[in-house]
Scaffold this motif. Structure first.
Motif: not given
Length: 201
Positions: A176-198
């Motif tokens: 459904m998608g490939i994410h690099h800097d930010k993970l912003h999804l609406t399923v399975p629930f609203e999710i927003e994660i800053d991947l640059t923190e890693i």
């Protein structure tokens, strides 16, 4: 001579029960009863899979994703790290992270969850687990009906999250998608994660 040595191994009471597998392989239930089984041992297709030493990328990535999922998850869900999931009689892998129904976690003594209660399974890929994390484990999660799967990898120093959703008609995951800097999804629930923190920890 080989037969004699094998016979001695099987009957040696000093050796653990899991050293020689049963003729039809181990079952998911066996994992709770094998004495001195190494921590985080998985069961795939009736065979025991042992965990290799983890790189710092694996630990940091799990920390950031777990924190992000906990911060976004609704009250009726729980986030658990490195807990095994029973997918079938001979399948009990241990995803790096799972999101499950709160009602499926009865307390501190639980050792495994059922696939029907899992909304999301996450695998952070290490070189030693690459074949399993990219191939067999997603197949098993999909066949068991787990609706969402993330595969997380390190590509040229960047974190990459591959997001999959189950097609219920085929029991196969679709990318459904490939994410690099930010993970912003609406399923399975609203999710927003800053991947640059890693990358910055």
């Amino acid at each position: 001579m080989t037969v004699e040595v094998r016979s001695q191994i099987i009957t040696d009471p000093e050796l653990p029960d899991w050293l020689i597998p049963p003729s039809k392989g181990f079952t998911a239930n066996d994992l709770d009863h094998l004495v001195e089984l190494p921590a985080h041992t998985e069961l795939l297709d009736g065979s025991l899979v042992f965990v290799s030493p983890q790189a710092s990328f694996h630990t940091i990535t799990l920390y950031v994703l777990e924190k992000g999922l906990r911060g976004n998850a609704p009250a009726d869900l729980r986030v658990r790290r490195e807990m095994s999931v029973v997918l079938g009689p001979r399948q009990r892998p241990e995803p790096d992270l799972v999101v499950l129904q709160a009602t499926a976690d009865p307390g501190p003594d639980v050792t495994a969850y059922e696939a029907a209660d899992i909304l999301l399974a996450v695998e952070v890929v290490d070189p030693a687990s690459q074949t399993r994390d990219r191939g067999r484990k997603p197949q098993l999660y999909a066949s068991a009906g787990i609706g969402h799967f993330w595969r997380v990898e390190q590509n040229s120093g960047r974190v990459t999250v591959y997001v999959y959703e189950l097609d219920p008609a085929t029991s196969v995951y679709s990318l459904m998608g490939i994410h690099h800097d930010k993970l912003h999804l609406t399923v399975p629930f609203e999710i927003e994660i800053d991947l640059t923190e890693i990358e910055n920890l």
